[in-house]
Design a protein around this motif. Structure first.
Motif, PDB file in Angstrom:
ATOM      1  N   ILE A 147      -5.331  17.886   3.574  1.00 43.17           N
ATOM      2  CA  ILE A 147      -5.464  16.473   3.946  1.00 43.17           C
ATOM      3  C   ILE A 147      -6.890  15.955   3.824  1.00 43.17           C
ATOM      4  CG2 ILE A 147      -3.452  16.487   5.461  1.00 43.17           C
ATOM      5  CD1 ILE A 147      -5.336  16.850   7.831  1.00 43.17           C
ATOM      6  N   PHE A 148      -7.899  16.872   3.805  1.00 47.26           N
ATOM      7  CA  PHE A 148      -9.291  16.426   3.711  1.00 47.26           C
ATOM      8  C   PHE A 148      -9.763  16.283   2.264  1.00 47.26           C
ATOM      9  CE2 PHE A 148      -9.018  18.399   7.928  1.00 47.26           C
ATOM     10  CZ  PHE A 148      -9.509  17.368   8.711  1.00 47.26           C
ATOM     11  N   LYS A 149      -8.863  16.603   1.303  1.00 47.41           N
ATOM     12  CA  LYS A 149      -9.216  16.429  -0.100  1.00 47.41           C
ATOM     13  C   LYS A 149      -9.033  14.969  -0.494  1.00 47.41           C
ATOM     14  CE  LYS A 149      -8.007  21.109  -1.562  1.00 47.41           C
ATOM     15  NZ  LYS A 149      -7.148  21.922  -2.447  1.00 47.41           N
ATOM     16  N   PRO A 150      -9.928  14.471  -1.369  1.00 46.97           N
ATOM     17  CA  PRO A 150      -9.824  13.059  -1.774  1.00 46.97           C
ATOM     18  C   PRO A 150      -8.479  12.762  -2.423  1.00 46.97           C
ATOM     19  CG  PRO A 150     -11.925  13.983  -2.455  1.00 46.97           C
ATOM     20  CD  PRO A 150     -11.114  15.120  -1.965  1.00 46.97           C
ATOM     21  N   PHE A 151      -7.909  11.637  -2.085  1.00 44.25           N
ATOM     22  CA  PHE A 151      -6.700  11.098  -2.682  1.00 44.25           C
ATOM     23  C   PHE A 151      -5.441  11.907  -2.361  1.00 44.25           C
ATOM     24  CE2 PHE A 151     -10.249  10.370  -5.699  1.00 44.25           C
ATOM     25  CZ  PHE A 151     -10.454   9.033  -5.422  1.00 44.25           C
ATOM     26  N   PHE A 152      -5.555  12.810  -1.390  1.00 46.75           N
ATOM     27  CA  PHE A 152      -4.360  13.572  -1.046  1.00 46.75           C
ATOM     28  C   PHE A 152      -3.360  12.678  -0.332  1.00 46.75           C
ATOM     29  CE2 PHE A 152      -1.888  15.924   2.110  1.00 46.75           C
ATOM     30  CZ  PHE A 152      -1.215  16.813   1.281  1.00 46.75           C
ATOM     31  N   ARG A 153      -2.096  12.827  -0.725  1.00 43.88           N
ATOM     32  CA  ARG A 153      -1.026  12.090  -0.057  1.00 43.88           C
ATOM     33  C   ARG A 153       0.055  13.081   0.333  1.00 43.88           C
ATOM     34  NH1 ARG A 153      -1.491   7.491   2.104  1.00 43.88           N
ATOM     35  NH2 ARG A 153       0.610   6.822   1.538  1.00 43.88           N
ATOM     36  N   SER A 154       0.513  12.991   1.567  1.00 50.72           N
ATOM     37  CA  SER A 154       1.536  13.911   2.053  1.00 50.72           C
ATOM     38  C   SER A 154       2.814  13.758   1.239  1.00 50.72           C
ATOM     39  CB  SER A 154       1.823  13.640   3.531  1.00 50.72           C
ATOM     40  OG  SER A 154       2.901  14.450   3.963  1.00 50.72           O
ATOM     41  N   ARG A 155       3.485  14.921   1.058  1.00 49.59           N
ATOM     42  CA  ARG A 155       4.751  14.914   0.337  1.00 49.59           C
ATOM     43  C   ARG A 155       5.929  14.592   1.249  1.00 49.59           C
ATOM     44  NH1 ARG A 155       1.604  18.884  -1.901  1.00 49.59           N
ATOM     45  NH2 ARG A 155       2.255  20.405  -0.340  1.00 49.59           N
ATOM     46  N   LYS A 156       5.621  14.465   2.555  1.00 51.99           N
ATOM     47  CA  LYS A 156       6.668  14.131   3.516  1.00 51.99           C
ATOM     48  C   LYS A 156       7.147  12.700   3.265  1.00 51.99           C
ATOM     49  CE  LYS A 156       7.734  14.507   8.425  1.00 51.99           C
ATOM     50  NZ  LYS A 156       7.208  14.746   9.766  1.00 51.99           N
ATOM     51  N   VAL A 157       8.444  12.536   3.262  1.00 50.10           N
ATOM     52  CA  VAL A 157       9.013  11.225   2.912  1.00 50.10           C
ATOM     53  C   VAL A 157       8.511  10.131   3.836  1.00 50.10           C
ATOM     54  CG1 VAL A 157      11.156   9.914   2.687  1.00 50.10           C
ATOM     55  CG2 VAL A 157      11.073  12.305   1.955  1.00 50.10           C
ATOM     56  N   SER A 158       8.517  10.417   5.140  1.00 50.28           N
ATOM     57  CA  SER A 158       8.119   9.380   6.103  1.00 50.28           C
ATOM     58  C   SER A 158       6.658   9.023   5.979  1.00 50.28           C
ATOM     59  CB  SER A 158       8.429   9.853   7.525  1.00 50.28           C
ATOM     60  OG  SER A 158       7.795  11.093   7.782  1.00 50.28           O
ATOM     61  N   ALA A 159       5.827  10.015   5.574  1.00 53.32           N
ATOM     62  CA  ALA A 159       4.393   9.746   5.407  1.00 53.32           C
ATOM     63  C   ALA A 159       4.109   9.084   4.076  1.00 53.32           C
ATOM     64  CB  ALA A 159       3.591  11.043   5.534  1.00 53.32           C
ATOM     65  N   GLY A 160       4.884   9.452   3.059  1.00 51.15           N
ATOM     66  CA  GLY A 160       4.631   8.899   1.733  1.00 51.15           C
ATOM     67  C   GLY A 160       4.873   7.414   1.639  1.00 51.15           C
ATOM     68  N   SER A 161       5.669   6.864   2.543  1.00 54.89           N
ATOM     69  CA  SER A 161       5.957   5.423   2.495  1.00 54.89           C
ATOM     70  C   SER A 161       4.860   4.588   3.136  1.00 54.89           C
ATOM     71  CB  SER A 161       7.293   5.151   3.196  1.00 54.89           C
ATOM     72  OG  SER A 161       7.220   5.557   4.562  1.00 54.89           O
ATOM     73  N   ILE A 162       3.857   5.218   3.770  1.00 51.66           N
ATOM     74  CA  ILE A 162       2.765   4.512   4.443  1.00 51.66           C
ATOM     75  C   ILE A 162       1.631   4.311   3.459  1.00 51.66           C
ATOM     76  CG2 ILE A 162       1.122   4.605   6.346  1.00 51.66           C
ATOM     77  CD1 ILE A 162       3.176   6.387   7.805  1.00 51.66           C
ATOM     78  N   SER A 163       1.122   3.106   3.362  1.00 51.99           N
ATOM     79  CA  SER A 163       0.068   2.800   2.388  1.00 51.99           C
ATOM     80  C   SER A 163      -1.265   3.395   2.825  1.00 51.99           C
ATOM     81  CB  SER A 163      -0.053   1.285   2.215  1.00 51.99           C
ATOM     82  OG  SER A 163      -0.459   0.695   3.444  1.00 51.99           O
ATOM     83  N   GLY A 164      -2.165   3.546   1.843  1.00 57.48           N
ATOM     84  CA  GLY A 164      -3.505   4.056   2.107  1.00 57.48           C
ATOM     85  C   GLY A 164      -4.149   4.520   0.825  1.00 57.48           C
ATOM     86  N   THR A 165      -5.482   4.633   0.830  1.00 56.62           N
ATOM     87  CA  THR A 165      -6.225   5.033  -0.380  1.00 56.62           C
ATOM     88  C   THR A 165      -6.364   6.534  -0.497  1.00 56.62           C
ATOM     89  OG1 THR A 165      -8.320   4.854   0.796  1.00 56.62           O
ATOM     90  CG2 THR A 165      -7.536   2.898  -0.389  1.00 56.62           C
ATOM     91  N   GLY A 166      -6.214   7.272   0.592  1.00 55.76           N
ATOM     92  CA  GLY A 166      -6.334   8.725   0.544  1.00 55.76           C
ATOM     93  C   GLY A 166      -7.752   9.230   0.562  1.00 55.76           C
TER      94      GLY A 166
END
Length: 818
Positions: free
Chosen positions: A762-781
């Motif tokens: 999660i501390f890597k740049p641009f990482f986005r969780s593969r979890k469905v509920s988390a993936g639907s939340i916007s953000g730059t990563g």
């Protein structure tokens, strides 16, 4: 150079002339006539089968031939001298002594040699001559090879110009061919003796003094035989008995020269200093034992004693083929087969056969001692008892005989082909150059028993120190040796050796001492890669036995070095392909991240701007908005503006960190105060989305030496994430604390949580969780990566504890200020 060319031209011209003579000889041998029945020479020419002549007169076994065309014959040579002057199909008168008295028979002569013999003769003579020429062309600077060349040519002439029809057309050709045969017959054994005292190394001068007598004696014997032959066949047939006596003398001369040659080879073997010389001589012994001794024992001596050989003449030719083949192997490629194994097995099975015969004989003797009369039943019992006993004793007999042979006759050595095959397989099973080097050190050391060995492998770059693996190396410093090896990389692609470390005649540069300072090094073999560049070196010391490296050792090391070079080259190529594949994947991932980042930033900018624009239009379109509603609209606009500010600041911070130009202004700050300000900054968002913040502060001031803006934005990021990934009805707990010399802040939520396998990601740049509920939340990563970078710059840490569907807790720990 001109002299060398003229010498080669002369030798090859003589060889071509010899070939033409051999072709003519085949013709005159094919025209040789003979009697149509078998006979033996036992002081008389005695017929051995029944038959009848053209008129029906009968001859029987035991009848003695007295005359042929009124010429008295006493032995087979005199008979052949007469019939060789006749053509096939000619009729002759034979007077025989039978039980009933003297008879005259009229016989039609038939071909003396069969077509099978003619074919075998052509192939054998051609093989002798071609091998002789090949050896001369391969090793014309070698004295022994030159002598063997002439010996092979002369033996080829003996085979193809043997006794034939000397009255063939053109007239006189048959005489010339017979004279060539007689001279070749006299000179070839002397040439073989000359070869024996020149190979594998030159013997003392007293041996060569014998040649001063042997060559003139051979020439004189050839001249005498030729002169008597001409006198005999040109009308004075009374010379035929003298010719027979001289030819028997030639046979004795031939046999003695062969015996002397064998004795000379035995002495050479006994006093040979190098193992390679012994191996060459073992090939010679193999050829001599089968060919020369077979010829003398199965043909020459029986001819003198009984008038005929023990085997057919064409089989004699087949036996003699072993000589040119084994001699050629000894001169050119003595290690092509394991001669020790051939000798060892032959000796072993000969001993086993002798033991079995002896045992069987003893069983019969013992049985006869106890049983006076041998019956069918008793003989069967003897055979059964012997067979069972031998079957039980065969394995221990073989095992003990093997030990005896190895101990008395051979020193057990490595098998070249098996050793090379095993090492190549071992090299190909190593995962990387380091393991290849380690494997080479141990395998070569165990095989050749060298004092030490070192293996150097260079990396793909032209400069840099090579990988070094060694075994028992203690002769000097590694640094000096490594410097010398690096200097060799660009100057040699051929094996080098010290002057006295290899056997004479080795195809290797004896100049190693010129550029290697370490006097303990004996051999240096480069590992040549597929691009003909040096990828490493195998360096060895002298053998523990003190013996020189044999030709076989050098061929083995050369093959191993080449295979190791290919293996290292393949590894480098594989690594390059893997790196290129990873780089391609990384570029693809960066491209995807770039697309995602642009998309995310666009979305993150668009959403608050849309909200701001919407509420501004609402305010402008309705001047009479109630005060409370107007306050809510302005709060929303402020919240979205703060959200935009945080987004822009994060992007700018990340950009600076990526380029390494992020600057920090450190000063004492109170973490409690920074935390409160962060909550105030996010208050519009907190109020807008109905989040509950619980702040638990340490009672005292928490002073840290930090950059205020960076720490504030880090806390803002963590609180924003807590709101994103949790639910409005659940509280977000913010706690500041002091723990020993550390000052910290923790932000806890009761949201969706983080998968365990994603905690490090999660501390890597641009990482986005593969979890469905988390993936639907916007953000730059990039928020958490900025937090981690900030904490690293402050010599602090960021920790996370999380459980799926129970929430997450992020903790920032700063060094305290004393």
């Amino acid at each position: 150079m001109k002299n060398i060319t003229s010498n080669i031209f002369f030798v090859l011209s003589v060889d071509i002339l010899s070939l033409l003579i051999a072709i003519a000889g085949v013709y005159h041998v094919s025209q040789k006539s003979g009697l149509p029945f078998h006979f033996i020479d036992n002081n008389h020419i005695t017929i051995t089968e029944s038959g009848a002549d053209e008129s029906g007169k009968v001859f029987n076994p035991g009848d003695v031939i007295l005359y042929i065309d009124d010429y008295q014959v006493n032995n087979s040579e005199e008979l052949e001298t007469i019939t060789d002057g006749k053509n096939i199909g000619s009729r002759i008168e034979i007077k025989i002594m039978s039980e009933t008295g003297i008879k005259s028979l009229h016989i039609e002569l038939v071909p003396y040699y069969s077509m099978r013999y003619i074919i075998i003769m052509i192939l054998t003579g051609l093989l002798y001559m071609s091998l002789g020429v090949a050896i001369y062309l391969k090793k014309r600077d070698n004295k022994a090879a030159n002598i063997y060349h002439w010996a092979s040519i002369f033996v080829g002439l003996i085979i193809t110009t043997t006794w034939g029809n000397y009255n063939i057309h053109p007239h006189g050709l048959g005489y010339i061919l017979r004279i060539v045969f007689l001279f070749a017959y006299c000179l070839s054994p002397v040439l073989y003796f000359h070869f024996s005292i020149s190979f594998p190394s030159r013997k003392g001068n007293h041996y060569f003094r014998l040649l001063k007598y042997l060559y003139p004696a051979a020439i004189l014997l050839g001249l005498s035989l030729s002169a008597v032959f001409v006198f005999t066949v040109t009308g004075n047939i009374s010379y035929r008995h003298l010719f027979t006596q001289l030819f028997d003398a030639g046979r004795i001369f031939f046999a003695l020269c062969i015996i002397f040659s064998i004795f000379s080879f035995v002495l050479s073997y006994r006093y040979a200093k190098e193992e390679s010389e012994r191996r060459m001589l073992r090939w010679v012994f193999l050829g001599l034992s089968i060919a020369a001794l077979g010829f003398v024992c199965l043909w020459q001596i029986p001819q003198m004693l009984y008038g005929r050989g023990l085997i057919d003449e064409d089989m004699v030719l087949v036996i003699t083929l072993f000589a040119p083949i084994s001699f050629s192997i000894a001169l050119l490629k003595y290690h092509i087969l394991d001669i020790d194994m051939i000798f060892r097995r032959s000796t072993l099975y000969l001993i086993i056969i002798l033991i079995m015969i002896t045992f069987y004989g003893l069983v019969i003797l013992v049985t006869q001692f106890f049983i006076s009369k041998i019956t069918y039943l008793s003989s069967f019992l003897i055979l059964a008892l012997s067979s069972v006993s031998l079957a039980l004793l065969l394995d221990p007999i073989k095992r003990n005989a093997q030990k005896f042979v190895d101990k008395k006759f051979f020193r057990v050595q490595y098998d070249y082909k098996i050793a090379l095959k095993n090492i190549i397989e071992g090299i190909n099973h190593q995962p990387d150059p380091e393991h290849i080097a380690d494997y080479l050190c141990h395998s070569i050391s165990n095989l050749l028993f060298v004092k030490y060995i070192a293996v150097f492998i260079f990396d793909a770059a032209e400069n840099g120190s090579p990988l070094l693996k060694s075994y028992n190396y203690s002769n000097g410093s590694y640094s000096n040796l490594t410097e010398d090896i690096i200097s060799c990389r660009n100057r040699t692609i051929k094996a080098e050796a010290t002057k006295y470390s290899t056997e004479p005649g080795a195809d290797i540069n004896p100049n190693l001492n010129n550029f290697i300072k370490d006097s303990g090094i004996a051999l240096l073999h480069p590992m040549i890669s597929g691009k003909f560049t040096t990828s490493g070196f195998i360096v060895t010391g002298d053998k523990l036995s003190g013996k020189r490296f044999s030709h076989e050792d050098l061929y083995l090391l050369s093959a191993i070095s080449q295979e190791a070079g290919y293996a290292v080259d393949n590894y480098i190529l594989q690594q390059k392909i893997i790196l290129e594949s990873k780089e391609s994947a990384r570029l693809k991932e960066l491209n995807e991240i770039k697309s995602y980042f642009v998309s995310s930033v666009s979305h993150e900018l668009k959403t608050p701007l849309t909200s701001i624009k919407l509420f501004i239009e609402l305010i402008k379109g309705n001047p009479n908005i109630p005060h409370d509603t107007l306050e809510d609209y302005l709060t929303t606009i402020e919240s979205e503006a703060n959200r935009l500010t945080k987004l822009v600041e994060n992007i700018l911070d990340y950009s600076k960190m990526e380029r390494g130009i992020r600057e920090y202004n450190f000063s004492p700050i109170d973490l409690n105060m920074v935390t409160r300000n962060a909550i105030i900054f996010l208050a519009p968002q907190i109020k807008l989305y109905n989040y509950t913040i619980e702040l638990i502060e340490e009672n005292e001031e928490l002073i840290i030496f930090a950059d205020l803006d960076s720490v504030s934005r880090s806390i803002n990021n963590l609180i924003s994430n807590a709101m994103k990934y949790s639910y409005p009805e659940t509280p977000i707990v913010i706690r500041t604390f002091k723990k020993e010399n550390l000052i910290g802040i923790s932000i806890s939520d009761q949201g969706i949580g983080i998968e365990k396998e994603e905690l490090e990601e999660i501390f890597k740049p641009f990482f986005r969780s593969r979890k469905v509920s988390a993936g639907s939340i916007s953000g730059t990563g990039i928020g958490l990566s900025i937090v981690k970078e900030v904490m690293h710059a402050h010599k602090g840490t960021v920790d996370v504890d999380s459980e799926i569907n129970k929430g997450s807790k992020f903790t920032l720990l700063f060094p305290g200020v004393e």
